[in-house]
Design a protein around this motif. Structure first.
Motif, PDB file in Angstrom:
ATOM      1  N   GLY A 142       0.803  -1.215   0.000  1.00  0.00           N
ATOM      2  CA  GLY A 142       0.000   0.000   0.000  1.00  0.00           C
ATOM      3  C   GLY A 142       0.837   1.266   0.000  1.00  0.00           C
ATOM      4  O   GLY A 142       0.285   2.350   0.068  1.00  0.00           O
ATOM      5  N   TYR A 143       2.158   1.164  -0.029  1.00  0.00           N
ATOM      6  CA  TYR A 143       3.012   2.349   0.005  1.00  0.00           C
ATOM      7  C   TYR A 143       3.907   2.398  -1.230  1.00  0.00           C
ATOM      8  O   TYR A 143       4.323   1.374  -1.753  1.00  0.00           O
ATOM      9  N   ASP A 144       4.210   3.617  -1.650  1.00  0.00           N
ATOM     10  CA  ASP A 144       5.225   3.839  -2.677  1.00  0.00           C
ATOM     11  C   ASP A 144       6.564   4.039  -1.983  1.00  0.00           C
ATOM     12  O   ASP A 144       6.615   4.368  -0.795  1.00  0.00           O
ATOM     13  N   ARG A 145       7.619   3.909  -2.751  1.00  0.00           N
ATOM     14  CA  ARG A 145       8.956   4.239  -2.252  1.00  0.00           C
ATOM     15  C   ARG A 145       9.192   5.711  -2.548  1.00  0.00           C
ATOM     16  O   ARG A 145       9.541   6.081  -3.667  1.00  0.00           O
ATOM     17  N   GLY A 146       8.969   6.538  -1.560  1.00  0.00           N
ATOM     18  CA  GLY A 146       9.090   7.987  -1.728  1.00  0.00           C
ATOM     19  C   GLY A 146      10.539   8.432  -1.635  1.00  0.00           C
ATOM     20  O   GLY A 146      11.225   8.171  -0.644  1.00  0.00           O
ATOM     21  N   HIS A 147      11.012   9.109  -2.664  1.00  0.00           N
ATOM     22  CA  HIS A 147      12.379   9.631  -2.683  1.00  0.00           C
ATOM     23  C   HIS A 147      12.473  10.906  -1.854  1.00  0.00           C
ATOM     24  O   HIS A 147      11.627  11.781  -1.955  1.00  0.00           O
ATOM     25  N   MET A 148      13.527  11.037  -1.089  1.00  0.00           N
ATOM     26  CA  MET A 148      13.797  12.294  -0.395  1.00  0.00           C
ATOM     27  C   MET A 148      14.588  13.209  -1.332  1.00  0.00           C
ATOM     28  O   MET A 148      14.256  14.366  -1.502  1.00  0.00           O
ATOM     29  N   ALA A 149      15.657  12.715  -1.937  1.00  0.00           N
ATOM     30  CA  ALA A 149      16.333  13.440  -3.019  1.00  0.00           C
ATOM     31  C   ALA A 149      15.692  12.919  -4.299  1.00  0.00           C
ATOM     32  O   ALA A 149      15.804  11.732  -4.608  1.00  0.00           O
ATOM     33  N   PRO A 150      14.995  13.757  -5.047  1.00  0.00           N
ATOM     34  CA  PRO A 150      14.174  13.284  -6.159  1.00  0.00           C
ATOM     35  C   PRO A 150      14.978  12.791  -7.354  1.00  0.00           C
ATOM     36  O   PRO A 150      15.952  13.408  -7.775  1.00  0.00           O
ATOM     37  N   SER A 151      14.531  11.691  -7.911  1.00  0.00           N
ATOM     38  CA  SER A 151      15.200  11.083  -9.061  1.00  0.00           C
ATOM     39  C   SER A 151      15.319  12.055 -10.232  1.00  0.00           C
ATOM     40  O   SER A 151      16.409  12.250 -10.772  1.00  0.00           O
ATOM     41  N   TYR A 152      14.217  12.659 -10.635  1.00  0.00           N
ATOM     42  CA  TYR A 152      14.230  13.562 -11.786  1.00  0.00           C
ATOM     43  C   TYR A 152      15.147  14.765 -11.538  1.00  0.00           C
ATOM     44  O   TYR A 152      15.972  15.113 -12.380  1.00  0.00           O
ATOM     45  N   GLY A 153      14.998  15.401 -10.391  1.00  0.00           N
ATOM     46  CA  GLY A 153      15.803  16.582 -10.086  1.00  0.00           C
ATOM     47  C   GLY A 153      17.294  16.288 -10.046  1.00  0.00           C
ATOM     48  O   GLY A 153      18.110  17.061 -10.555  1.00  0.00           O
ATOM     49  N   ILE A 154      17.660  15.156  -9.487  1.00  0.00           N
ATOM     50  CA  ILE A 154      19.065  14.777  -9.425  1.00  0.00           C
ATOM     51  C   ILE A 154      19.585  14.445 -10.820  1.00  0.00           C
ATOM     52  O   ILE A 154      20.676  14.864 -11.216  1.00  0.00           O
ATOM     53  N   ASP A 155      18.796  13.708 -11.601  1.00  0.00           N
ATOM     54  CA  ASP A 155      19.204  13.338 -12.958  1.00  0.00           C
ATOM     55  C   ASP A 155      19.461  14.565 -13.821  1.00  0.00           C
ATOM     56  O   ASP A 155      20.469  14.653 -14.517  1.00  0.00           O
ATOM     57  N   THR A 156      18.561  15.548 -13.759  1.00  0.00           N
ATOM     58  CA  THR A 156      18.703  16.723 -14.625  1.00  0.00           C
ATOM     59  C   THR A 156      19.838  17.636 -14.183  1.00  0.00           C
ATOM     60  O   THR A 156      20.303  18.456 -14.975  1.00  0.00           O
ATOM     61  N   ARG A 157      20.306  17.509 -12.967  1.00  0.00           N
ATOM     62  CA  ARG A 157      21.383  18.374 -12.475  1.00  0.00           C
ATOM     63  C   ARG A 157      22.740  17.680 -12.436  1.00  0.00           C
ATOM     64  O   ARG A 157      23.763  18.289 -12.646  1.00  0.00           O
ATOM     65  N   TYR A 158      22.722  16.379 -12.113  1.00  0.00           N
ATOM     66  CA  TYR A 158      23.987  15.694 -11.840  1.00  0.00           C
ATOM     67  C   TYR A 158      24.222  14.459 -12.704  1.00  0.00           C
ATOM     68  O   TYR A 158      25.255  13.818 -12.565  1.00  0.00           O
ATOM     69  N   GLY A 159      23.268  14.073 -13.554  1.00  0.00           N
ATOM     70  CA  GLY A 159      23.473  12.973 -14.482  1.00  0.00           C
ATOM     71  C   GLY A 159      22.983  11.626 -14.001  1.00  0.00           C
ATOM     72  O   GLY A 159      22.534  11.450 -12.872  1.00  0.00           O
ATOM     73  N   ARG A 160      23.102  10.683 -14.900  1.00  0.00           N
ATOM     74  CA  ARG A 160      22.552   9.336 -14.701  1.00  0.00           C
ATOM     75  C   ARG A 160      23.163   8.605 -13.510  1.00  0.00           C
ATOM     76  O   ARG A 160      22.449   7.943 -12.755  1.00  0.00           O
ATOM     77  N   ASP A 161      24.471   8.684 -13.322  1.00  0.00           N
ATOM     78  CA  ASP A 161      25.085   7.967 -12.202  1.00  0.00           C
ATOM     79  C   ASP A 161      24.536   8.447 -10.866  1.00  0.00           C
ATOM     80  O   ASP A 161      24.238   7.642  -9.978  1.00  0.00           O
TER      81      ASP A 161
END
Length: 155
Positions: free
Chosen positions: A1-20
């Motif tokens: 019943g729960y999602d895995r909520g990101h604290m540091a967001p996947s999209y925001g980190i990807d667009t700023r710091y890259g795939r790794d």
């Protein structure tokens, strides 16, 4: 019943710091249980506003994010504790060399379609709930001014 909520967001980190760096957002140390209503809507909307608006428009923005636990804690069968709320605190240095702050405190079970402005609170409120002192490095007069009142609107 729960999602895995990101604290540091996947999209925001990807667009700023890259795939790794983005891949590292999936480490369990960055995940907390969030109900789908929060994770897929309000929390995502806040993350996207930060990544697509403020991170692009502002020269630099600092973001603090985390869970809030109150009193007796519910747990998943695995023993992972379920937060009662979540916070995001944003700080931006203005052209005048001062700072402005947005502080959001979002309950784990928000009312659907709630506007983000509804969750603006003073930083002191989150500090009281978490025990953290987010801006202790700032001069006392700045800290007093910026932490004791909630922002009246989004930037």
């Amino acid at each position: 019943g729960y999602d895995r909520g990101h604290m540091a967001p996947s999209y925001g980190i990807d667009t700023r710091y890259g795939r790794d760096a983005q891949v590292e957002t999936y480490l369990m140390s960055n995940i907390t249980p969030q109900i789908p209503l929060l994770n897929r809507y309000l929390w995502k909307d806040l993350e996207m506003m930060i990544a697509k608006r403020w991170a692009d428009e502002l020269e630099e923005v600092w973001v603090y994010t985390g869970p809030v636990f109150l009193g007796e804690r519910d747990t998943l069968t695995s023993g992972v504790e379920i937060p009662d709320a979540f916070y995001k605190i944003l700080a931006d240095e203005t052209e005048q060399g001062t700072f402005r702050v947005l502080c959001f405190l979002v309950p784990a079970k928000p009312v659907p379609d709630s506007p983000l402005e509804q969750f603006l609170v003073p930083v002191d409120s989150v500090e009281a709930l978490t025990g953290f002192d987010f801006f202790e490095q700032w001069p006392d007069d700045w800290e007093q001014t910026l932490e004791t009142r909630a922002a009246g609107a989004l930037w």
